[in-house]
Design an enzyme around this catalytic site. Structure first.
Site, PDB file in Angstrom:
ATOM      1  CE1 TYR A  18     -12.211 -49.374  -5.443  1.00 39.16           C
ATOM      2  CE2 TYR A  18     -10.000 -50.247  -5.117  1.00 39.16           C
ATOM      3  CZ  TYR A  18     -10.904 -49.205  -5.018  1.00 39.16           C
ATOM      4  OH  TYR A  18     -10.497 -47.990  -4.503  1.00 39.16           O
TER       5      TYR A  18
ATOM      6  CB  ALA B   1     -11.354 -54.610 -13.576  1.00 41.28           C
TER       7      ALA B   1
ATOM      8  CB  SER C  17      -7.370 -47.521  -6.226  1.00 44.65           C
ATOM      9  OG  SER C  17      -6.825 -48.431  -5.292  1.00 44.65           O
TER      10      SER C  17
ATOM     11  N   GLY D 187     -18.818 -37.253  -4.424  1.00 48.27           N
ATOM     12  CA  GLY D 187     -18.626 -38.037  -3.190  1.00 48.27           C
ATOM     13  C   GLY D 187     -17.800 -37.283  -2.177  1.00 48.27           C
TER      14      GLY D 187
ATOM     15  CB  ILE E 207      -6.686 -43.300   2.232  1.00 52.80           C
ATOM     16  CG1 ILE E 207      -5.725 -43.217   1.021  1.00 52.80           C
ATOM     17  CG2 ILE E 207      -6.883 -41.929   2.880  1.00 52.80           C
ATOM     18  CD1 ILE E 207      -4.323 -42.744   1.307  1.00 52.80           C
TER      19      ILE E 207
END
Ligand code: NAP
Length: 248
Positions: A156, A158, A143, A13, A189
């Site tokens: 998210y 989890a 994160s 990514g 961010i």
């Protein structure tokens, strides 16, 4: 870095956002960078151009890292072309904010497939290439949501909690083969992911950050490049928070 043996780094990514910044930071440090992307070829080529304009080397590779049938050929092709892989940055991830009462099975599947399975697939393929060389480094982009409860992010968070757990476990398993595994846990961010948030949500989040601003992708990219370097040779299994004080 030994100029006779250029190191190879794959960033998943890497066409946009944090992955892009990681690719550029690693390119500046002399790595040959493989820029993985899912759909945005123009953006991936732009990153390649930036690295090359700075005197570095880069390649692009399209693969959906949530799909093992695309992950395996990517690692096979990289190993065939470059003979090895020194650094993997597992970055490709999605966030889909939905309150638990309204959460759809599609959201659960998409987040788990990319944020957990994608990291697992790539880590396994990278480790298989690294272990014979007795050296390698995997960096997972987690994160701060793995540590903080952010309403709407139960799936998210989890997935990012799972990333922290796999980081520690893989670090232990792979240490005997000279492979380090670490994670970074960014706060908010300034990428497309955060730009897409409604203005009132952005303001609400900004108010909770002691630094009073969102972080930049470059601020994450530089830390990832540091963790990849030999200066970090004795660091493994750690989750480094980069959040302007958000989680304090
Ligand atoms: P972003 O701006 O939305 O960029 C996502 C990148 O991932 C793009 O390069 C995209 O490629 C690629 N991608 C998406 N699905 C993919 C797939 N199935 N296979 C391969 N590549 C795929 O995201 P970001 O904000 O930089 O986030 C990157 C990572 O940081 C994620 O793991 C995210 O959870 C984590 N993170 C972000 C923040 C934040 O505030 N932004 C905070 C904490 C953690 P295309 O361009 O081809 O679509």
């Amino acid at each position: 870095m030994d100029l006779n043996e250029k190191k190879i780094a794959l960033v998943t990514g890497a066409s946009r956002g944090i992955g892009r910044a990681c690719a550029i930071a690693l390119g500046k440090k002399g790595y040959t960078v493989i820029i993985n992307y899912n759909s945005n070829e123009d953006a991936a080529n732009e990153v390649k151009g930036i690295i090359e304009a700075a005197g570095g080397e880069a390649d692009i590779y399209k693969a959906n890292v949530a799909n093992l049938d695309e992950v395996k050929p990517m690692f096979r092709d990289i190993a065939k072309k470059y003979g090895k892989i020194d650094v993997l940055v597992n970055n490709a991830g999605i966030v889909k904010d939905e309150y638990v009462l309204m959460m759809t099975p599609d959201t659960i599947d998409k987040c788990l497939d990319l944020n957990i399975k994608g990291y697992m697939y790539c880590s396994q393929q990278a480790a298989l290439k690294m272990f014979s060389k007795k050296k390698g480094c995997i960096i997972n982009v987690s994160s701060v949501s793995s540590k903080l409860a952010v309403a709407g992010q139960s799936v998210y968070s989890a997935t990012k909690g799972a990333v922290n757990s796999m980081t520690a476990t893989m670090a232990k398993e792979l240490a005997p083969y000279g492979i380090r595994v670490n994670a970074v846990a960014p706060g908010f961010i300034g990428t497309d992911m955060v730009d897409k948030l409604p203005e009132d949500k952005k303001k609400e989040y900004l108010d909770t950050i002691p630094f009073g601003r969102f972080g930049t992708p470059e601020e994450v990219g530089e830390v990832v490049a540091m963790l990849a370097s030999d200066e970090a040779a004795y660091i493994t299994g750690q989750v480094l928070v980069i959040d302007g004080g958000l989680s304090l």
